[in-house]
Write a protein that holds these residues in place. Structure first.
Motif, PDB file in Angstrom:
ATOM      1  N   ARG A 257      40.911   0.063 -46.512  1.00 17.85           N
ATOM      2  CA  ARG A 257      41.242  -0.536 -45.228  1.00 17.85           C
ATOM      3  C   ARG A 257      39.965  -1.137 -44.664  1.00 17.85           C
ATOM      4  O   ARG A 257      38.846  -0.748 -45.041  1.00 17.85           O
ATOM      5  N   PHE A 258      40.098  -2.055 -43.741  1.00 18.34           N
ATOM      6  CA  PHE A 258      38.942  -2.753 -43.189  1.00 18.34           C
ATOM      7  C   PHE A 258      38.890  -2.579 -41.679  1.00 18.34           C
ATOM      8  O   PHE A 258      39.864  -2.851 -40.975  1.00 18.34           O
ATOM      9  N   VAL A 259      37.752  -2.082 -41.225  1.00 17.51           N
ATOM     10  CA  VAL A 259      37.493  -1.926 -39.800  1.00 17.51           C
ATOM     11  C   VAL A 259      36.834  -3.214 -39.324  1.00 17.51           C
ATOM     12  O   VAL A 259      35.792  -3.619 -39.857  1.00 17.51           O
ATOM     13  N   ILE A 260      37.444  -3.854 -38.331  1.00 22.30           N
ATOM     14  CA  ILE A 260      37.016  -5.194 -37.925  1.00 22.30           C
ATOM     15  C   ILE A 260      36.849  -5.252 -36.417  1.00 22.30           C
ATOM     16  O   ILE A 260      37.726  -4.813 -35.670  1.00 22.30           O
ATOM     17  N   ASP A 261      35.724  -5.802 -35.981  1.00 18.88           N
ATOM     18  CA  ASP A 261      35.512  -6.121 -34.570  1.00 18.88           C
ATOM     19  C   ASP A 261      35.495  -7.632 -34.422  1.00 18.88           C
ATOM     20  O   ASP A 261      34.757  -8.329 -35.143  1.00 18.88           O
ATOM     21  N   LEU A 262      36.284  -8.142 -33.494  1.00 18.80           N
ATOM     22  CA  LEU A 262      36.398  -9.568 -33.247  1.00 18.80           C
ATOM     23  C   LEU A 262      35.793  -9.909 -31.890  1.00 18.80           C
ATOM     24  O   LEU A 262      35.966  -9.149 -30.928  1.00 18.80           O
ATOM     25  N   ASP A 263      35.130 -11.046 -31.806  1.00 19.57           N
ATOM     26  CA  ASP A 263      34.660 -11.533 -30.512  1.00 19.57           C
ATOM     27  C   ASP A 263      35.839 -12.168 -29.790  1.00 19.57           C
ATOM     28  O   ASP A 263      36.388 -13.185 -30.235  1.00 19.57           O
ATOM     29  N   GLY A 264      36.233 -11.558 -28.677  1.00 18.61           N
ATOM     30  CA  GLY A 264      37.356 -12.084 -27.916  1.00 18.61           C
ATOM     31  C   GLY A 264      38.335 -10.989 -27.540  1.00 18.61           C
ATOM     32  O   GLY A 264      38.182  -9.822 -27.916  1.00 18.61           O
TER      33      GLY A 264
END
Length: 327
Positions: A257-264
């Motif tokens: 699984r992929f832990v992702i932080d997005l700007d916005g």
């Protein structure tokens, strides 16, 4: 008489005891000031407090600028339902070398330190005390407390008086009768740990223009280009990722699984559109929350990806469907 139980609505859990970097992060939360702070032993216990409504929120470390993502936190957030990240907080990571009163730096032969803290101070220790030995501790505070045999809250794995000194967080002497032998012994002066305040699922807060959105997503299958297909959901909408880290799902080799932080913010048109695309693509997407960035920097977007561009594109399509020229 036993102490009255604390009010869960005004209780915050954190990795203790007093003096930890996690406590320093909780001190940055205005809503937590003057409330009950419940010290716990690990991330699982902190989140269990939130789920069981023993606490309104829990402060936990999620990322370090030196060691990367905190796997225990990422895995817990992936597996525990009903949680939302409410905010993020940055704490500079610095260390001091402490000892019992009367000890000098020349007396130090054995140093008690948490393995992560030792890794971040090893170069300094090798310069200052080339012949030192390292004894691992279960936490940064436990390393210091273990120097005091009379204190019984050092926890399992403490080494007591076997150590001459300990690597500990600044401010540890505010809580325990120890002396500082050296300050700022971290090998990287820019080291920072990112903490998140986690509460129960609730309404998404308004967008501020300086926001971050955290998600966890899985690939639908193990094939060439699968990860690229997932990342294109963000790239084609002009969304920057400030964190992308893989964690094993645990059901089979090669499954991540992929832990992702997005700007916005999820209320930003580009982010909402990307999450819709990701949901169609991924068999499992977990929304962890949209919340203000710790640095409060405004997220900049080129005009073709701002909210107006998405709204105008939808209006254009509606006009076409309605039989209007759409010019």
């Amino acid at each position: 008489m036993p102490e009255p139980a604390s009010d869960p609505a005004t209780t915050y859990s954190y990795l203790g005891p007093a003096g930890t970097f996690t406590e320093a992060a909780l001190k940055q939360v205005p809503e937590a000031q003057g409330k009950t702070w419940r010290s716990v032993n690990n991330v699982g216990e902190a989140l269990a407090d939130v789920v069981a409504e023993r606490s309104v929120a829990a402060m936990i470390a999620i990322e370090n600028s030196i060691d990367g993502g905190v796997s225990a936190t990422q895995d817990a957030l992936a597996n525990v339902p009903g949680l939302r990240i409410l905010g993020e907080y940055l704490v500079p990571v610095d260390f001091v070398l402490v000892a019992r009163p009367g000890t000098t730096l020349d007396d130090v032969r054995v140093v008690n330190a948490h393995p992560v803290a030792y890794a971040q101070t090893r170069l300094w220790l090798e310069r200052a005390r080339p012949d030192h030995e390292h004894l691992p501790a279960t936490s940064n505070v436990a390393a210091a407390v273990a120097l005091l045999p009379a204190v019984d809250d050092a926890g399992p794995g403490s080494v007591g008086p076997l150590a001459d000194a300990a690597v500990a967080p600044p401010g540890i002497t505010d809580h325990y009768p120890l002396e500082v032998l050296a300050r700022s012994i971290g090998d990287n002066p820019n080291a920072v740990t990112r903490f998140v305040l986690v509460g129960r699922t609730g309404a998404v807060p308004p967008a501020t223009g300086s926001d971050k959105t955290s998600i966890i997503a899985e690939l639908p299958d193990d094939r060439a280009g699968g990860l690229l297909d997932m990342l294109e959901q963000f790239a084609t909408r002009g969304i920057n990722m400030s964190l992308l880290q893989s964690r094993p799902i645990g059901d089979a080799l090669g499954r991540y699984r992929f832990v992702i932080d997005l700007d916005g913010h999820i209320l930003d048109e580009r982010v909402a559109d990307a999450l819709l695309g990701l949901k169609r693509f991924s068999p499992n997407v977990k929304f962890l929350g949209s919340y203000p960035r710790a640095d409060r920097e405004q997220v900049t977007v080129v005009p073709r990806y701002d909210n107006t561009a998405f709204v105008e594109a939808r209006d254009w399509l509606r006009a076409l469907v309605a039989g209007e020229p759409g010019d």
